[in-house]
Design a protein around this motif. Structure first.
Motif, short mmCIF file in Angstrom:
data_model
loop_
_atom_site.label_atom_id
_atom_site.label_comp_id
_atom_site.label_asym_id
_atom_site.label_seq_id
_atom_site.Cartn_x
_atom_site.Cartn_y
_atom_site.Cartn_z
N MET A 1 -8.28 3.43 -10.70
CA MET A 1 -8.38 2.68 -9.45
C MET A 1 -7.06 2.01 -9.07
SD MET A 1 -11.22 3.65 -8.56
CE MET A 1 -11.05 2.84 -6.98
N PHE A 2 -6.32 1.52 -10.05
CA PHE A 2 -5.02 0.94 -9.73
C PHE A 2 -4.11 1.98 -9.09
CE2 PHE A 2 -5.63 -2.88 -12.45
CZ PHE A 2 -5.08 -3.81 -11.58
N ILE A 3 -4.15 3.19 -9.60
CA ILE A 3 -3.29 4.24 -9.05
C ILE A 3 -3.77 4.66 -7.66
CG2 ILE A 3 -2.56 6.63 -9.34
CD1 ILE A 3 -2.52 6.12 -12.36
N LEU A 4 -5.09 4.84 -7.51
CA LEU A 4 -5.63 5.31 -6.24
C LEU A 4 -5.55 4.25 -5.14
CD1 LEU A 4 -8.80 7.33 -7.34
CD2 LEU A 4 -6.54 8.21 -6.72
N CYS A 5 -5.76 2.99 -5.51
CA CYS A 5 -5.84 1.93 -4.49
C CYS A 5 -4.56 1.14 -4.33
CB CYS A 5 -6.99 0.97 -4.83
SG CYS A 5 -8.62 1.74 -4.78
N VAL B 1 -1.04 2.36 -5.95
CA VAL B 1 0.11 3.26 -5.91
C VAL B 1 0.02 4.19 -4.70
CG1 VAL B 1 1.37 5.07 -7.12
CG2 VAL B 1 0.41 3.14 -8.41
N ALA B 2 -1.12 4.85 -4.53
CA ALA B 2 -1.24 5.85 -3.47
C ALA B 2 -1.06 5.27 -2.07
CB ALA B 2 -2.59 6.56 -3.59
N PRO B 3 -1.79 4.21 -1.68
CA PRO B 3 -1.61 3.73 -0.30
C PRO B 3 -0.24 3.13 -0.02
CG PRO B 3 -3.06 2.26 -1.55
CD PRO B 3 -2.84 3.47 -2.38
N PHE B 4 0.34 2.40 -0.98
CA PHE B 4 1.64 1.81 -0.73
C PHE B 4 2.76 2.85 -0.80
CE2 PHE B 4 -0.85 -1.92 -1.90
CZ PHE B 4 -0.49 -2.79 -0.89
N GLN B 5 2.51 3.94 -1.52
CA GLN B 5 3.47 5.03 -1.55
C GLN B 5 3.55 5.73 -0.19
OE1 GLN B 5 5.58 5.98 -3.84
NE2 GLN B 5 6.26 7.92 -2.96
N HIS B 6 2.42 5.75 0.51
CA HIS B 6 2.36 6.44 1.81
C HIS B 6 2.30 5.46 2.97
CE1 HIS B 6 0.91 9.49 -1.09
NE2 HIS B 6 1.52 10.34 -0.30
N ALA B 7 2.76 4.24 2.76
CA ALA B 7 2.76 3.25 3.84
C ALA B 7 3.78 3.63 4.90
CB ALA B 7 3.06 1.86 3.27
N ALA B 8 3.35 3.60 6.16
CA ALA B 8 4.23 3.92 7.29
C ALA B 8 3.57 3.42 8.56
CB ALA B 8 4.48 5.43 7.38
N PRO B 9 4.35 3.09 9.59
CA PRO B 9 3.74 2.63 10.84
C PRO B 9 2.82 3.69 11.43
CG PRO B 9 6.10 2.18 10.82
CD PRO B 9 5.82 3.06 9.63
N LEU C 1 -14.20 -3.16 -7.33
CA LEU C 1 -13.93 -2.38 -6.12
C LEU C 1 -13.95 -3.27 -4.89
CD1 LEU C 1 -16.00 0.91 -6.62
CD2 LEU C 1 -13.53 0.72 -6.39
N MET C 2 -14.97 -4.13 -4.81
CA MET C 2 -15.13 -4.98 -3.63
C MET C 2 -14.06 -6.05 -3.54
SD MET C 2 -18.47 -7.29 -2.61
CE MET C 2 -18.30 -8.37 -4.03
#
Length: 475
Positions: free
Chosen positions: A60-64, A66-74, A277-278
């Motif tokens: 969950m740390f990786i999915l929630c 690493v993944a979203p902040f790795q693909h952060a963009a406007p 999760l919540m």
């Protein structure tokens, strides 16, 4: 003849009655894996039964995180334009040519409307064409205030504006404040709420609803006070809002705890999964505290209005910096979480009891329950061994730890040897009678003659045991 038939009928009726009253069946045969697992050391079983937690947290740390902040963009960053509709369309066309989907320009009637919507968080920023000014609010979202000029300035040449626009920061951050305190305080309040309720769900299963809510409320009062004390007067991260922080932290911790407590009735010892999760894994990236929500993947943008992190950070930014949507959305979330917790507890307690009865009647147990029982028994035996090795024992009458006198310790050794000897006597006697009728007495001697049966070795073993006992006593 009639008496016999009547007797048989009575026995059959009695058997039927016993069958009708049967409420417990022998447990089903355990699988090969359960048998292998149960053969391990009890403490190994306990450790293995909890290893799912680090696996879950890692994933969950990786999915929630690493993944979203790795693909952060406007993504459709909402930016207002104080100007004509044609000027707004020109800027939008220029933005779409440069980076499609990054900016969503919106036409605004005047400067006052732009400042109000930026302050309320409806817009990430606004651009006034006539004054060539970019309107931002750093306290609302510090990262957005840094990102917006970088994505807006390159499209301004479409309006024949080649110079860097002037920035009007409606809510600048105080000195030495980078705007992350609300997010970290939000995480602290979430942890305060869900951990208390999680432990109540794990170890307070039989407790009544009122007791559960009382424990959660008391924990929320204490931990929210501690957080306000640390953040305001001690660290000075937020100043002048001690009582408001205490109250707001309490109500949020209680709301979160109530919801997690309600869920715990249905998921048992796996309550950590929905709780984390919540409150942690989904709440932090969807809160808009670390990065603007319009920079996160769409999934987190969709759930942002329902997670606790979004409501907490909005209320904190309004309290501390005076910007943001305000308190309405946060109070609605608090009411929904408390209501959900109460309703789930009303339904969950009878559900838990029915499930428990079904398990008992079916003779089913979980691997964790078996490991707990085995560990408890092993722990008791291990405790006695450790105490005895140091000349101590527990008095059964009151649980006091007593020192074993030296003579009693030797007496206990003799009793242990006699007990082992008696057990071997019985086995040897059965063997002797089987091979020729010889009988061995309690002291290990043959009472009558018999053919050679191999008991001579048994007699020698007894003599060795007695010799060892005498040496121990003499020592």
């Amino acid at each position: 003849m009639d008496t016999t038939e009547h007797s048989e009928h009575s026995e059959a009726s009695s058997a039927d009655q016993h069958t009708d009253h049967l409420v417990y069946a022998m447990p089903p045969k355990k699988s090969a894996y359960r048998r292998w697992y149960g053969a391990q050391h009890p403490n190994v079983q306990m450790v293995l039964s909890q290893l799912w937690m680090p696996v879950f947290m890692l994933i969950m740390f990786i999915l929630c995180y690493v993944a979203p902040f790795q693909h952060a963009a406007p993504r459709d960053a909402p930016i207002g334009v104080v100007g004509t509709v044609e000027e707004t369309r020109t800027l939008q066309a220029a933005a779409d040519r440069g980076e499609p989907g990054a900016i969503a320009f919106e036409n605004l009637p005047d400067y006052a409307t732009a400042t109000r919507q930026v302050s309320d968080g409806d817009l990430a920023a606004a651009y006034d064409v006539d004054s060539h000014t970019l309107i931002t609010a750093s306290a609302l979202q510090a990262q957005a205030a840094n990102i917006i000029p970088k994505i807006v300035t390159p499209v301004l040449p479409a309006l024949e504006q080649d110079e860097t626009p002037t920035v009007d920061d409606l809510a600048p951050l105080p000195a030495h404040d980078i705007g992350m305190t609300p997010m970290y305080l939000m995480i602290a309040w979430c942890i305060s709420g869900y951990l208390a309720a999680m432990f109540v769900g794990l170890m307070g299963g039989p407790l009544g609803r009122r007791v559960r809510f009382f424990i959660i409320a008391c924990t929320a009062v204490l931990l929210s006070f501690l957080s306000a004390l640390l953040v305001d007067p001690i660290l000075g991260a937020i100043t002048g809002h001690f009582w408001a922080l205490w109250g707001l932290g309490f109500i949020w911790a209680f709301a979160i705890g109530a919801a997690v407590n309600g869920v715990s009735y249905f998921v048992g010892r796996f309550v950590a999964v929905p709780a984390m999760l919540m409150c942690i894994f989904l709440s932090m990236p969807a809160s808009g505290g670390a990065l603007p929500i319009w920079m996160m993947p769409r999934f987190f943008e969709w759930i942002s209005r329902g997670v606790v992190g979004n409501g907490i950070t909005e209320m904190l930014k309004k309290l501390v910096y005076g910007v943001g949507p305000g308190y309405t959305h946060g109070w609605i979330l608090i009411a929904c979480y408390i209501l959900a917790g109460v309703l789930l507890s009303l339904v969950g307690k009878p559900f838990r009891e029915r499930r428990l009865i079904r398990r008992i009647l079916r003779g089913r147990t979980t691997m964790f329950q078996d490991a707990q029982k085995a560990a408890g028994r092993h722990g008791a035996v291990e405790q006695k061994k450790v105490l005895a090795a140091h000349g101590l024992e527990i008095r059964e009458s009151d649980g006091a730890v007593m020192r074993i006198p030296a003579e009693a310790h030797h007496h206990g050794l003799r009793e242990k040897v006699d007990e082992v000897a008696t057990h071997i006597d019985e086995a040897a006697s059965e063997k002797a009678q089987h091979h020729g009728g010889a009988v061995v007495s309690a002291d290990g001697t043959l009472l009558k003659d018999a053919p050679v049966t191999g008991l001579e070795a048994t007699q020698g073993d007894f003599e060795d045991l007695r010799s060892q006992t005498r040496r121990d006593n003499d020592g």
